[in-house]
Design a protein around this motif. Structure first.
Motif, PDB file in Angstrom:
ATOM      1  N   TYR A 166       0.766  -1.144  -0.120  1.00 52.59           N
ATOM      2  CA  TYR A 166       0.178   0.114  -0.069  1.00 52.59           C
ATOM      3  C   TYR A 166       0.866   1.404   0.111  1.00 52.59           C
ATOM      4  CZ  TYR A 166      -4.592   2.235   0.468  1.00 52.59           C
ATOM      5  OH  TYR A 166      -5.600   2.942   0.585  1.00 52.59           O
ATOM      6  N   VAL A 167       0.414   2.292  -0.669  1.00 50.55           N
ATOM      7  CA  VAL A 167       1.055   3.623  -0.600  1.00 50.55           C
ATOM      8  C   VAL A 167       0.145   4.573   0.055  1.00 50.55           C
ATOM      9  CG1 VAL A 167       2.042   5.267  -2.088  1.00 50.55           C
ATOM     10  CG2 VAL A 167       1.882   2.856  -3.092  1.00 50.55           C
ATOM     11  N   ALA A 168       1.038   5.070   1.024  1.00 43.94           N
ATOM     12  CA  ALA A 168       0.152   6.125   1.903  1.00 43.94           C
ATOM     13  C   ALA A 168       1.145   6.829   2.771  1.00 43.94           C
ATOM     14  CB  ALA A 168      -1.014   5.509   2.786  1.00 43.94           C
ATOM     15  N   MET A 209       1.304  -1.253  11.217  1.00 44.59           N
ATOM     16  CA  MET A 209       2.487  -2.011  11.412  1.00 44.59           C
ATOM     17  C   MET A 209       2.601  -3.276  10.699  1.00 44.59           C
ATOM     18  SD  MET A 209       4.417  -0.336  13.152  1.00 44.59           S
ATOM     19  CE  MET A 209       5.548  -1.684  13.114  1.00 44.59           C
ATOM     20  N   ASN A 210       1.515  -4.063  10.167  1.00 42.93           N
ATOM     21  CA  ASN A 210       1.556  -5.108   9.593  1.00 42.93           C
ATOM     22  C   ASN A 210       2.107  -5.086   8.379  1.00 42.93           C
ATOM     23  OD1 ASN A 210      -0.880  -4.355   8.361  1.00 42.93           O
ATOM     24  ND2 ASN A 210      -2.142  -5.421   9.516  1.00 42.93           N
ATOM     25  N   VAL A 211       2.075  -3.768   7.595  1.00 39.46           N
ATOM     26  CA  VAL A 211       2.343  -3.443   6.253  1.00 39.46           C
ATOM     27  C   VAL A 211       3.910  -3.204   6.427  1.00 39.46           C
ATOM     28  CG1 VAL A 211       2.573  -1.717   4.403  1.00 39.46           C
ATOM     29  CG2 VAL A 211       0.333  -2.311   5.533  1.00 39.46           C
ATOM     30  N   TYR A 212       4.432  -2.868   7.512  1.00 38.41           N
ATOM     31  CA  TYR A 212       5.875  -2.424   7.703  1.00 38.41           C
ATOM     32  C   TYR A 212       6.685  -4.265   7.844  1.00 38.41           C
ATOM     33  CZ  TYR A 212       5.867   2.462   8.191  1.00 38.41           C
ATOM     34  OH  TYR A 212       5.410   3.849   8.006  1.00 38.41           O
ATOM     35  N   CYS A 215      -5.582  -4.859  -3.282  1.00 41.98           N
ATOM     36  CA  CYS A 215      -5.751  -3.216  -2.794  1.00 41.98           C
ATOM     37  C   CYS A 215      -6.741  -2.864  -2.123  1.00 41.98           C
ATOM     38  CB  CYS A 215      -5.677  -2.518  -4.389  1.00 41.98           C
ATOM     39  SG  CYS A 215      -3.937  -2.650  -5.124  1.00 41.98           S
ATOM     40  N   SER A 216      -7.883  -3.366  -2.276  1.00 40.89           N
ATOM     41  CA  SER A 216      -9.051  -3.176  -1.441  1.00 40.89           C
ATOM     42  C   SER A 216      -8.935  -3.689  -0.023  1.00 40.89           C
ATOM     43  CB  SER A 216     -10.145  -3.711  -2.290  1.00 40.89           C
ATOM     44  OG  SER A 216     -10.578  -3.332  -3.592  1.00 40.89           O
ATOM     45  N   ASN A 234      -7.750  -2.514   5.440  1.00 40.14           N
ATOM     46  CA  ASN A 234      -6.710  -2.775   6.529  1.00 40.14           C
ATOM     47  C   ASN A 234      -6.148  -1.273   7.250  1.00 40.14           C
ATOM     48  OD1 ASN A 234      -4.906  -4.015   8.380  1.00 40.14           O
ATOM     49  ND2 ASN A 234      -3.311  -3.891   6.623  1.00 40.14           N
ATOM     50  N   LEU A 235      -5.913  -0.309   6.111  1.00 41.00           N
ATOM     51  CA  LEU A 235      -5.171   0.706   6.689  1.00 41.00           C
ATOM     52  C   LEU A 235      -6.476   1.611   7.457  1.00 41.00           C
ATOM     53  CD1 LEU A 235      -3.407   3.477   4.657  1.00 41.00           C
ATOM     54  CD2 LEU A 235      -5.538   4.158   5.753  1.00 41.00           C
ATOM     55  N   LEU A 236      -7.795   1.588   6.881  1.00 39.43           N
ATOM     56  CA  LEU A 236      -8.646   2.240   7.706  1.00 39.43           C
ATOM     57  C   LEU A 236      -9.055   1.771   8.925  1.00 39.43           C
ATOM     58  CD1 LEU A 236     -11.127   2.807   4.386  1.00 39.43           C
ATOM     59  CD2 LEU A 236      -9.634   4.635   5.773  1.00 39.43           C
TER      60      LEU A 236
END
Length: 392
Positions: free
Chosen positions: A177-179, A186-189, A280-281, A286-288
């Motif tokens: 994800y790009v943001a 943290m799970n994206v990192y 992506c969805s 996940n971000l929200l």
């Protein structure tokens, strides 16, 4: 202008044109990248030509300039490739995208390809079985799974025996994800580091005995983001910076073993790095779900909705022609003298150069003009504070 001066001008002009034509021909013929063509030496040659013209006698000046041109021409790399026969390569992340295309490309060159896939019965794996030669073998390989890595090592070790493994191409990677860095969960990192960095380290450590046996190649698909800060790429760029430094140190560590190490830093290409629309969805959701209420309030719903469109904008502006990446990977695997670094794609060499040699404010201003991330609106609280400031 007397006859001697005229003759001198003609000699310098003719020599310059002849040298330029030969140099361009050699660069194009050997597909030499900008950074490997030592283009920084060209302005020095022009200055030397002017110095020789104004301060040296014609014969001496032309001779000095001629020797400098010859030395530059000789230093331009020549595309000499090793035979593919008898050489094997492991490519990770071959289900779709760049790894999938690279497995096909290397198979066509005559290499024995071990294509690492997440699903041996998936559509990408099935296509590789259909279109590639019998030299290509599918390997079940999740680079975050230690058991699968060990099983892949046993399978490949049994296949190559005493010949060893000529090359590994670390291609498996995720962007997710790009943001803004504050917004990324943290799970994206953790997942970016697990796949893009830890996975590379685990596979490298497991297969290194086979590489050392073959005195082969360790090739890693990094990213331009591993060299420069790109807004919105905090998780991905950090993982690519880590793997870039890992490759640099491994290049030094493995010199004594005769193993060459290369890293490839592409700019924007249309690959599967962004994942499917469904993925992506899920990441957007996940971000929200992981944003704290106070942070959500500061950024505002309209800003968060605008962030969702960033990946689509970046994907649409990326190049669909991935052949420069494939050619660089092929060169890293089979060239007699592979480069330590490759930068395929538009601006993949220029932008890191600007970052490296410019003051921070120059690069920050430049990035605002180049990257889409800065073109979205301000967060809600900043718009409010600016509005209050203007009212006051």
């Amino acid at each position: 202008m007397d006859t001697a001066e005229y003759d001198g001008s003609v000699l310098y002009l003719g020599l310059g044109i002849l040298f330029s034509g030969l140099a361009v021909h050699k660069i194009v013929k050997n597909k030499v990248n900008i950074e490997n063509a030592s283009l920084s030496a060209l302005p020095a040659l022009l200055l030397l030509e002017a110095f020789c013209y104004f301060f040296f006698p014609v014969k001496l000046g032309v001779s000095v300039f001629f020797v400098a041109c010859v030395l530059y021409y000789i230093t331009l790399p020549v595309r000499r490739m090793l035979p593919a026969e008898g050489k094997s390569v492991l490519v990770t992340g071959c289900d779709f995208g760049l790894g999938h295309a690279l497995a096909k490309h290397l198979d066509k060159q005559g290499l024995r390809v071990f294509a690492g896939v997440l699903k041996k019965n998936g559509p990408g794996a099935e296509e590789l079985k259909k279109v590639c030669s019998p030299n290509l073998s599918l390997i079940q390989l999740d680079v975050t799974n230690s058991e699968e890595i060990a099983a892949a090592y046993c399978e490949i070790s049994e296949a190559v025996k005493d010949t060893g493994l000529w090359a590994i191409v670390h291609n498996a990677g995720v962007l997710l994800y790009v943001a803004d860095g504050e917004l990324l969960p943290m799970n994206v990192y953790k997942q970016c580091m697990e796949v893009n960095f830890i996975g590379v380290v685990q596979v490298t450590k497991m297969f290194m005995p086979l590489l050392r046996k073959a005195k082969g190649r360790l090739v890693t698909m990094s990213s331009m983001a591993g060299h420069i800060p790109i807004p919105g790429f905090a998780a991905y760029a950090a993982s690519k910076a880590a793997v870039t430094m890992f490759c640099g140190v491994m290049r030094q560590d493995l010199m004594k073993w005769g193993v060459n190490v290369s890293s490839i830093h592409p700019s924007g290409f249309k690959t599967n790095i962004f994942g499917s629309q469904e993925a992506c969805s899920r990441q957007a959701q996940n971000l929200l779900e992981n944003i704290r209420p106070d942070v959500r309030d500061d950024y505002g719903e309209d800003y968060l909705n605008a962030v969702k469109d960033l990946q689509n904008e970046m994907f649409s502006s990326s190049s669909s022609d991935i052949s420069p990446v494939l050619e660089d990977a092929y060169h890293a695997v089979l060239a007699q003298h592979p480069f330590a670094t490759y930068t395929p794609g538009a601006f993949a060499y220029l932008i890191p150069t600007i970052f490296r040699y410019s003051p921070p404010w120059v690069y920050d201003t430049f990035s605002k003009l180049v990257f889409n991330n800065h073109r979205i609106m301000l967060p809600r609280s900043l718009r409010t504070s600016h509005s209050n400031y203007k009212t006051d």
